[in-house]
Scaffold this motif. Structure first.
Motif, PDB file in Angstrom:
ATOM      1  N   ILE A 191       0.840  -1.202   0.000  1.00  0.00           N
ATOM      2  CA  ILE A 191       0.000   0.000   0.000  1.00  0.00           C
ATOM      3  C   ILE A 191       0.870   1.245   0.000  1.00  0.00           C
ATOM      4  O   ILE A 191       0.634   2.200  -0.745  1.00  0.00           O
ATOM      5  CB  ILE A 191      -0.993  -0.008   1.181  1.00  0.00           C
ATOM      6  N   LEU A 192       1.923   1.225   0.814  1.00  0.00           N
ATOM      7  CA  LEU A 192       2.804   2.388   0.872  1.00  0.00           C
ATOM      8  C   LEU A 192       3.524   2.631  -0.456  1.00  0.00           C
ATOM      9  O   LEU A 192       3.677   3.774  -0.889  1.00  0.00           O
ATOM     10  CB  LEU A 192       3.818   2.225   2.008  1.00  0.00           C
ATOM     11  N   ALA A 193       3.965   1.567  -1.110  1.00  0.00           N
ATOM     12  CA  ALA A 193       4.641   1.722  -2.403  1.00  0.00           C
ATOM     13  C   ALA A 193       3.681   2.312  -3.440  1.00  0.00           C
ATOM     14  O   ALA A 193       4.062   3.203  -4.220  1.00  0.00           O
ATOM     15  CB  ALA A 193       5.200   0.390  -2.871  1.00  0.00           C
ATOM     16  N   ASN A 194       2.438   1.842  -3.442  1.00  0.00           N
ATOM     17  CA  ASN A 194       1.445   2.391  -4.368  1.00  0.00           C
ATOM     18  C   ASN A 194       1.115   3.844  -4.044  1.00  0.00           C
ATOM     19  O   ASN A 194       0.963   4.673  -4.949  1.00  0.00           O
ATOM     20  CB  ASN A 194       0.173   1.546  -4.361  1.00  0.00           C
ATOM     21  N   PHE A 195       1.023   4.149  -2.773  1.00  0.00           N
ATOM     22  CA  PHE A 195       0.764   5.524  -2.353  1.00  0.00           C
ATOM     23  C   PHE A 195       1.919   6.424  -2.779  1.00  0.00           C
ATOM     24  O   PHE A 195       1.706   7.540  -3.266  1.00  0.00           O
ATOM     25  CB  PHE A 195       0.540   5.572  -0.842  1.00  0.00           C
ATOM     26  N   ALA A 196       3.151   5.944  -2.638  1.00  0.00           N
ATOM     27  CA  ALA A 196       4.321   6.720  -3.060  1.00  0.00           C
ATOM     28  C   ALA A 196       4.244   7.039  -4.551  1.00  0.00           C
ATOM     29  O   ALA A 196       4.515   8.172  -4.975  1.00  0.00           O
ATOM     30  CB  ALA A 196       5.609   5.968  -2.732  1.00  0.00           C
ATOM     31  N   ALA A 197       3.864   6.057  -5.359  1.00  0.00           N
ATOM     32  CA  ALA A 197       3.745   6.274  -6.801  1.00  0.00           C
ATOM     33  C   ALA A 197       2.683   7.332  -7.105  1.00  0.00           C
ATOM     34  O   ALA A 197       2.879   8.195  -7.974  1.00  0.00           O
ATOM     35  CB  ALA A 197       3.419   4.959  -7.501  1.00  0.00           C
ATOM     36  N   MET A 198       1.584   7.296  -6.373  1.00  0.00           N
ATOM     37  CA  MET A 198       0.521   8.281  -6.585  1.00  0.00           C
ATOM     38  C   MET A 198       0.983   9.675  -6.163  1.00  0.00           C
ATOM     39  O   MET A 198       0.688  10.663  -6.837  1.00  0.00           O
ATOM     40  CB  MET A 198      -0.738   7.879  -5.818  1.00  0.00           C
ATOM     41  N   LEU A 199       1.719   9.750  -5.056  1.00  0.00           N
ATOM     42  CA  LEU A 199       2.236  11.040  -4.609  1.00  0.00           C
ATOM     43  C   LEU A 199       3.192  11.628  -5.651  1.00  0.00           C
ATOM     44  O   LEU A 199       3.167  12.831  -5.921  1.00  0.00           O
ATOM     45  CB  LEU A 199       2.963  10.887  -3.265  1.00  0.00           C
ATOM     46  N   LEU A 200       4.013  10.780  -6.222  1.00  0.00           N
ATOM     47  CA  LEU A 200       4.953  11.248  -7.235  1.00  0.00           C
ATOM     48  C   LEU A 200       4.199  11.786  -8.456  1.00  0.00           C
ATOM     49  O   LEU A 200       4.551  12.836  -8.993  1.00  0.00           O
ATOM     50  CB  LEU A 200       5.913  10.128  -7.637  1.00  0.00           C
ATOM     51  N   GLU A 201       3.154  11.090  -8.864  1.00  0.00           N
ATOM     52  CA  GLU A 201       2.327  11.575  -9.981  1.00  0.00           C
ATOM     53  C   GLU A 201       1.667  12.910  -9.651  1.00  0.00           C
ATOM     54  O   GLU A 201       1.385  13.704 -10.539  1.00  0.00           O
ATOM     55  CB  GLU A 201       1.243  10.553 -10.330  1.00  0.00           C
ATOM     56  N   ASP A 202       1.465  13.162  -8.373  1.00  0.00           N
ATOM     57  CA  ASP A 202       0.852  14.408  -7.913  1.00  0.00           C
ATOM     58  C   ASP A 202       1.905  15.483  -7.605  1.00  0.00           C
ATOM     59  O   ASP A 202       1.618  16.478  -6.954  1.00  0.00           O
ATOM     60  CB  ASP A 202      -0.010  14.124  -6.672  1.00  0.00           C
ATOM     61  N   ASN A 203       3.136  15.251  -8.065  1.00  0.00           N
ATOM     62  CA  ASN A 203       4.244  16.203  -7.886  1.00  0.00           C
ATOM     63  C   ASN A 203       4.592  16.458  -6.424  1.00  0.00           C
ATOM     64  O   ASN A 203       4.970  17.573  -6.061  1.00  0.00           O
ATOM     65  CB  ASN A 203       3.954  17.525  -8.620  1.00  0.00           C
ATOM     66  N   GLN A 204       4.481  15.410  -5.608  1.00  0.00           N
ATOM     67  CA  GLN A 204       4.871  15.506  -4.203  1.00  0.00           C
ATOM     68  C   GLN A 204       6.069  14.578  -3.975  1.00  0.00           C
ATOM     69  O   GLN A 204       6.000  13.615  -3.207  1.00  0.00           O
ATOM     70  CB  GLN A 204       3.705  15.108  -3.305  1.00  0.00           C
ATOM     71  N   ALA A 205       7.169  14.871  -4.667  1.00  0.00           N
ATOM     72  CA  ALA A 205       8.324  13.965  -4.702  1.00  0.00           C
ATOM     73  C   ALA A 205       8.943  13.718  -3.334  1.00  0.00           C
ATOM     74  O   ALA A 205       9.324  12.591  -3.021  1.00  0.00           O
ATOM     75  CB  ALA A 205       9.374  14.479  -5.676  1.00  0.00           C
ATOM     76  N   GLU A 206       9.065  14.740  -2.517  1.00  0.00           N
ATOM     77  CA  GLU A 206       9.680  14.563  -1.190  1.00  0.00           C
ATOM     78  C   GLU A 206       8.854  13.622  -0.320  1.00  0.00           C
ATOM     79  O   GLU A 206       9.384  12.707   0.305  1.00  0.00           O
ATOM     80  CB  GLU A 206       9.861  15.919  -0.490  1.00  0.00           C
ATOM     81  N   LYS A 207       7.555  13.852  -0.282  1.00  0.00           N
ATOM     82  CA  LYS A 207       6.662  12.996   0.504  1.00  0.00           C
ATOM     83  C   LYS A 207       6.631  11.589  -0.089  1.00  0.00           C
ATOM     84  O   LYS A 207       6.625  10.593   0.639  1.00  0.00           O
ATOM     85  CB  LYS A 207       5.255  13.595   0.548  1.00  0.00           C
ATOM     86  N   ALA A 208       6.646  11.519  -1.419  1.00  0.00           N
ATOM     87  CA  ALA A 208       6.657  10.218  -2.093  1.00  0.00           C
ATOM     88  C   ALA A 208       7.921   9.443  -1.741  1.00  0.00           C
ATOM     89  O   ALA A 208       7.864   8.236  -1.467  1.00  0.00           O
ATOM     90  CB  ALA A 208       6.565  10.414  -3.606  1.00  0.00           C
ATOM     91  N   LEU A 209       9.053  10.129  -1.726  1.00  0.00           N
ATOM     92  CA  LEU A 209      10.315   9.466  -1.404  1.00  0.00           C
ATOM     93  C   LEU A 209      10.300   8.917   0.015  1.00  0.00           C
ATOM     94  O   LEU A 209      10.694   7.768   0.255  1.00  0.00           O
ATOM     95  CB  LEU A 209      11.492  10.423  -1.597  1.00  0.00           C
ATOM     96  N   ALA A 210       9.826   9.693   0.960  1.00  0.00           N
ATOM     97  CA  ALA A 210       9.758   9.222   2.351  1.00  0.00           C
ATOM     98  C   ALA A 210       8.843   8.000   2.462  1.00  0.00           C
ATOM     99  O   ALA A 210       9.171   7.030   3.161  1.00  0.00           O
ATOM    100  CB  ALA A 210       9.265  10.343   3.267  1.00  0.00           C
ATOM    101  N   THR A 211       7.729   8.032   1.748  1.00  0.00           N
ATOM    102  CA  THR A 211       6.789   6.922   1.779  1.00  0.00           C
ATOM    103  C   THR A 211       7.376   5.681   1.118  1.00  0.00           C
ATOM    104  O   THR A 211       7.261   4.567   1.647  1.00  0.00           O
ATOM    105  CB  THR A 211       5.469   7.332   1.088  1.00  0.00           C
ATOM    106  N   ALA A 212       8.034   5.867  -0.020  1.00  0.00           N
ATOM    107  CA  ALA A 212       8.649   4.735  -0.730  1.00  0.00           C
ATOM    108  C   ALA A 212       9.778   4.124   0.098  1.00  0.00           C
ATOM    109  O   ALA A 212       9.927   2.897   0.152  1.00  0.00           O
ATOM    110  CB  ALA A 212       9.173   5.197  -2.085  1.00  0.00           C
ATOM    111  N   ARG A 213      10.566   4.969   0.731  1.00  0.00           N
ATOM    112  CA  ARG A 213      11.653   4.459   1.585  1.00  0.00           C
ATOM    113  C   ARG A 213      11.097   3.657   2.762  1.00  0.00           C
ATOM    114  O   ARG A 213      11.673   2.639   3.146  1.00  0.00           O
ATOM    115  CB  ARG A 213      12.533   5.604   2.073  1.00  0.00           C
ATOM    116  N   LYS A 214       9.977   4.106   3.309  1.00  0.00           N
ATOM    117  CA  LYS A 214       9.354   3.358   4.406  1.00  0.00           C
ATOM    118  C   LYS A 214       8.893   1.992   3.902  1.00  0.00           C
ATOM    119  O   LYS A 214       9.096   0.979   4.566  1.00  0.00           O
ATOM    120  CB  LYS A 214       8.181   4.139   4.990  1.00  0.00           C
ATOM    121  N   ALA A 215       8.299   1.960   2.714  1.00  0.00           N
ATOM    122  CA  ALA A 215       7.846   0.689   2.133  1.00  0.00           C
ATOM    123  C   ALA A 215       9.027  -0.251   1.918  1.00  0.00           C
ATOM    124  O   ALA A 215       8.950  -1.442   2.240  1.00  0.00           O
ATOM    125  CB  ALA A 215       7.124   0.941   0.812  1.00  0.00           C
TER     126      ALA A 215
END
Length: 131
Positions: free
Chosen positions: A19-43
């Protein structure tokens, strides 16, 4: 709206790497790269064998301009899942940005072979590689 639902799912399942990896991908598509990176790293930390999480880390790093670390994360994903088309696609894009055009083109072609749904994207990216 979908991003809000996914954010809620990520909050409810904060220990679910998929779920976190998918959320990270969605955040990145929404131009929230920093938040996406933190989420992807957690995943990726929750499940180091989750190739999708490592691809998400790599995509975020590439978006933020850290191409060397993006390449490392993408290659980690490929060690876990050698036939993961999205990882090959991302690796190809990163290699092209690093000036390794031939190697990048090979990866883009491989991505299209492995995952036909990526073929239109790979084709467009191949057409944009400077000669």
């Amino acid at each position: 709206v979908a991003l809000n639902y996914m954010e809620h799912a990520a909050e409810l399942a904060a220990d679910d790497d998929s779920i976190l990896a998918n959320f990270a991908a969605m955040l990145l598509e929404d131009n929230q790269a920093e938040k996406a990176l933190a989420t992807a790293r957690k995943a990726a930390a929750l499940n180091p064998k989750n190739a999708h999480a490592h691809v998400a880390v790599g995509a975020c790093l590439a978006d933020l301009g850290d191409l060397d670390k993006a390449l490392e994360a993408t290659e980690t994903a490929l060690k876990l899942e050698p036939d993961y088309g999205r990882a090959h696609l991302n690796r190809g894009q990163i290699l092209v940005k690093l000036g390794k055009k031939d190697e990048g083109a090979t990866e883009l072609k491989k991505a299209a072979e492995l995952d036909p749904s990526l073929a239109p994207i790979a084709k467009r990216l191949l057409e944009r590689i400077p000669k």
